[in-house]
Design a protein around this motif. Structure first.
Motif, PDB file in Angstrom:
ATOM      1  N   PHE A   3       0.836  -1.197   0.000  1.00 56.83           N
ATOM      2  CA  PHE A   3       0.000   0.000   0.000  1.00 56.83           C
ATOM      3  C   PHE A   3       0.868   1.243   0.000  1.00 56.83           C
ATOM      4  O   PHE A   3       1.849   1.333   0.737  1.00 56.83           O
ATOM      5  CB  PHE A   3      -0.919   0.002   1.245  1.00 56.83           C
ATOM      6  N   HIS A   4       0.514   2.205  -0.842  1.00 53.64           N
ATOM      7  CA  HIS A   4       1.194   3.494  -0.891  1.00 53.64           C
ATOM      8  C   HIS A   4       0.326   4.537  -0.191  1.00 53.64           C
ATOM      9  O   HIS A   4      -0.848   4.704  -0.545  1.00 53.64           O
ATOM     10  CB  HIS A   4       1.448   3.928  -2.340  1.00 53.64           C
ATOM     11  N   GLU A   5       0.883   5.225   0.785  1.00 54.58           N
ATOM     12  CA  GLU A   5       0.133   6.257   1.508  1.00 54.58           C
ATOM     13  C   GLU A   5       0.102   7.553   0.696  1.00 54.58           C
ATOM     14  O   GLU A   5       0.612   8.594   1.108  1.00 54.58           O
ATOM     15  CB  GLU A   5       0.753   6.492   2.888  1.00 54.58           C
ATOM     16  N   VAL A   6      -0.511   7.464  -0.461  1.00 53.05           N
ATOM     17  CA  VAL A   6      -0.642   8.619  -1.347  1.00 53.05           C
ATOM     18  C   VAL A   6      -2.079   8.647  -1.863  1.00 53.05           C
ATOM     19  O   VAL A   6      -2.674   7.605  -2.122  1.00 53.05           O
ATOM     20  CB  VAL A   6       0.364   8.547  -2.524  1.00 53.05           C
ATOM     21  N   ARG A   7      -2.638   9.854  -1.998  1.00 50.89           N
ATOM     22  CA  ARG A   7      -4.028   9.984  -2.422  1.00 50.89           C
ATOM     23  C   ARG A   7      -4.116  10.166  -3.929  1.00 50.89           C
ATOM     24  O   ARG A   7      -3.345  10.926  -4.523  1.00 50.89           O
ATOM     25  CB  ARG A   7      -4.684  11.174  -1.722  1.00 50.89           C
ATOM     26  N   PHE A   8      -5.044   9.463  -4.540  1.00 54.39           N
ATOM     27  CA  PHE A   8      -5.374   9.700  -5.940  1.00 54.39           C
ATOM     28  C   PHE A   8      -5.770  11.177  -6.070  1.00 54.39           C
ATOM     29  O   PHE A   8      -6.497  11.693  -5.206  1.00 54.39           O
ATOM     30  CB  PHE A   8      -6.534   8.807  -6.346  1.00 54.39           C
ATOM     31  N   PRO A   9      -5.286  11.877  -7.111  1.00 47.10           N
ATOM     32  CA  PRO A   9      -5.588  13.317  -7.213  1.00 47.10           C
ATOM     33  C   PRO A   9      -7.064  13.625  -7.000  1.00 47.10           C
ATOM     34  O   PRO A   9      -7.924  13.121  -7.717  1.00 47.10           O
ATOM     35  CB  PRO A   9      -5.142  13.650  -8.640  1.00 47.10           C
ATOM     36  N   ALA A  10      -7.339  14.445  -5.979  1.00 44.04           N
ATOM     37  CA  ALA A  10      -8.729  14.720  -5.595  1.00 44.04           C
ATOM     38  C   ALA A  10      -9.508  15.411  -6.702  1.00 44.04           C
ATOM     39  O   ALA A  10     -10.722  15.238  -6.818  1.00 44.04           O
ATOM     40  CB  ALA A  10      -8.761  15.557  -4.316  1.00 44.04           C
ATOM     41  N   ASN A  11      -8.812  16.193  -7.528  1.00 42.69           N
ATOM     42  CA  ASN A  11      -9.523  16.869  -8.617  1.00 42.69           C
ATOM     43  C   ASN A  11      -9.963  15.881  -9.692  1.00 42.69           C
ATOM     44  O   ASN A  11     -10.914  16.135 -10.437  1.00 42.69           O
ATOM     45  CB  ASN A  11      -8.631  17.946  -9.239  1.00 42.69           C
ATOM     46  N   LEU A  12      -9.317  14.708  -9.743  1.00 43.12           N
ATOM     47  CA  LEU A  12      -9.717  13.689 -10.709  1.00 43.12           C
ATOM     48  C   LEU A  12     -10.822  12.787 -10.150  1.00 43.12           C
ATOM     49  O   LEU A  12     -11.651  12.274 -10.906  1.00 43.12           O
ATOM     50  CB  LEU A  12      -8.511  12.831 -11.110  1.00 43.12           C
ATOM     51  N   SER A  13     -10.823  12.576  -8.840  1.00 41.47           N
ATOM     52  CA  SER A  13     -11.883  11.752  -8.254  1.00 41.47           C
ATOM     53  C   SER A  13     -13.196  12.526  -8.143  1.00 41.47           C
ATOM     54  O   SER A  13     -14.271  11.929  -8.065  1.00 41.47           O
ATOM     55  CB  SER A  13     -11.471  11.247  -6.860  1.00 41.47           C
ATOM     56  N   PHE A  14     -13.116  13.863  -8.169  1.00 42.14           N
ATOM     57  CA  PHE A  14     -14.335  14.669  -8.149  1.00 42.14           C
ATOM     58  C   PHE A  14     -15.075  14.476  -9.484  1.00 42.14           C
ATOM     59  O   PHE A  14     -14.517  14.700 -10.553  1.00 42.14           O
ATOM     60  CB  PHE A  14     -14.001  16.141  -7.954  1.00 42.14           C
ATOM     61  N   GLY A  15     -16.294  14.034  -9.403  1.00 46.46           N
ATOM     62  CA  GLY A  15     -17.049  13.743 -10.623  1.00 46.46           C
ATOM     63  C   GLY A  15     -17.106  12.270 -10.945  1.00 46.46           C
ATOM     64  O   GLY A  15     -17.815  11.854 -11.874  1.00 46.46           O
ATOM     65  N   SER A  16     -16.374  11.462 -10.187  1.00 42.13           N
ATOM     66  CA  SER A  16     -16.416  10.017 -10.406  1.00 42.13           C
ATOM     67  C   SER A  16     -17.743   9.451  -9.904  1.00 42.13           C
ATOM     68  O   SER A  16     -18.478  10.100  -9.162  1.00 42.13           O
ATOM     69  CB  SER A  16     -15.254   9.340  -9.670  1.00 42.13           C
ATOM     70  N   VAL A  17     -18.032   8.230 -10.297  1.00 45.37           N
ATOM     71  CA  VAL A  17     -19.261   7.562  -9.899  1.00 45.37           C
ATOM     72  C   VAL A  17     -18.915   6.354  -9.044  1.00 45.37           C
ATOM     73  O   VAL A  17     -17.960   5.631  -9.334  1.00 45.37           O
ATOM     74  CB  VAL A  17     -20.064   7.105 -11.143  1.00 45.37           C
ATOM     75  N   GLY A  18     -19.675   6.137  -7.983  1.00 41.58           N
ATOM     76  CA  GLY A  18     -19.412   4.969  -7.158  1.00 41.58           C
ATOM     77  C   GLY A  18     -20.063   5.076  -5.801  1.00 41.58           C
ATOM     78  O   GLY A  18     -20.762   6.047  -5.501  1.00 41.58           O
TER      79      GLY A  18
END
Length: 210
Positions: A3-18
């Motif tokens: 596991f990498h303690e790094v966040r997926f870019p929040a500006n890219l996850s905004f607008g995702s579906v799930g």
């Protein structure tokens, strides 16, 4: 688990579906009644990161992140914009948002949790990836100071007190948190022509158990 303690870019996850997924086993009986059971104690979340991509620069950032995680090999943090706080999305974090545990005079370490309640029923979710700098802890209605009264492990969500809370003392918390996930594919397929025409690629992401 890798596991990498790094966040997926929040500006890219905004607008995702799930969102959350449950697994329920339903058995239809001969008399028309049903028996329902679940092997999962907690829900598992799934997302599609592709719908959050808006430009070719976003595609480049996605590919760089995907390559650094080596596809499905390494997990990472994900901000679920629909559920990332201990409180309602429109509210500010408070140290009494969630009841974490009750002191017993001995236990010094406690796991952060979030409860979901409706119609008299509730479900507790273990929070393993709190966001650094957002965690607030309370004890019996008084806010404590991080570094003096307690420490937070942001890789596990465990709060360790300098002194074990006394018997019956209510431990509360407020926080932001990420979801531990991994890519649910080892392949990213992007057509620049179709993307510019509005056809976003599918980038499945799934929560991992830690």
């Amino acid at each position: 688990m890798a596991f990498h303690e790094v966040r997926f870019p929040a500006n890219l996850s905004f607008g995702s579906v799930g969102g959350p997924e449950r697994r329920t086993e339903v058995v239809a009986l001969t008399n028309g009644f049903e028996e329902r059971n679940t092997p999962w104690a907690e829900a598992r979340r799934r997302y599609d990161a592709g719908l959050g991509l808006r430009s070719l620069d976003d595609i480049a950032d996605l590919i760089a992140f995907f390559e650094a995680r080596q596809g499905q090999l390494f997990g990472f943090r994900w901000k679920d914009w629909s559920d990332y706080k201990s409180c309602r999305p429109s509210e500010g974090i408070g140290f009494e948002d969630q009841t974490v545990a009750t002191g017993d005079g001995v236990t010094m370490s406690h796991q952060l949790v979030k409860s979901y309640a409706s119609g008299g029923a509730s479900q507790q979710r273990v929070i393993r990836k709190p966001v650094a700098g957002t965690v607030r802890i309370g004890l019996q209605g008084d806010e404590l100071q991080e570094g003096l009264h307690y420490e937070v492990d942001t890789a596990t969500g465990i709060v360790t007190f300098a002194t074990a809370p006394a018997v019956g003392e209510r431990i509360t918390a407020g926080f932001e948190f990420d979801v531990p996930v991994r890519f649910d594919t080892d392949r990213i397929q992007v057509s620049v022509a179709s993307f510019q025409a509005g056809d976003a690629p599918q980038v499945p992401v799934v929560e991992v158990r830690l």
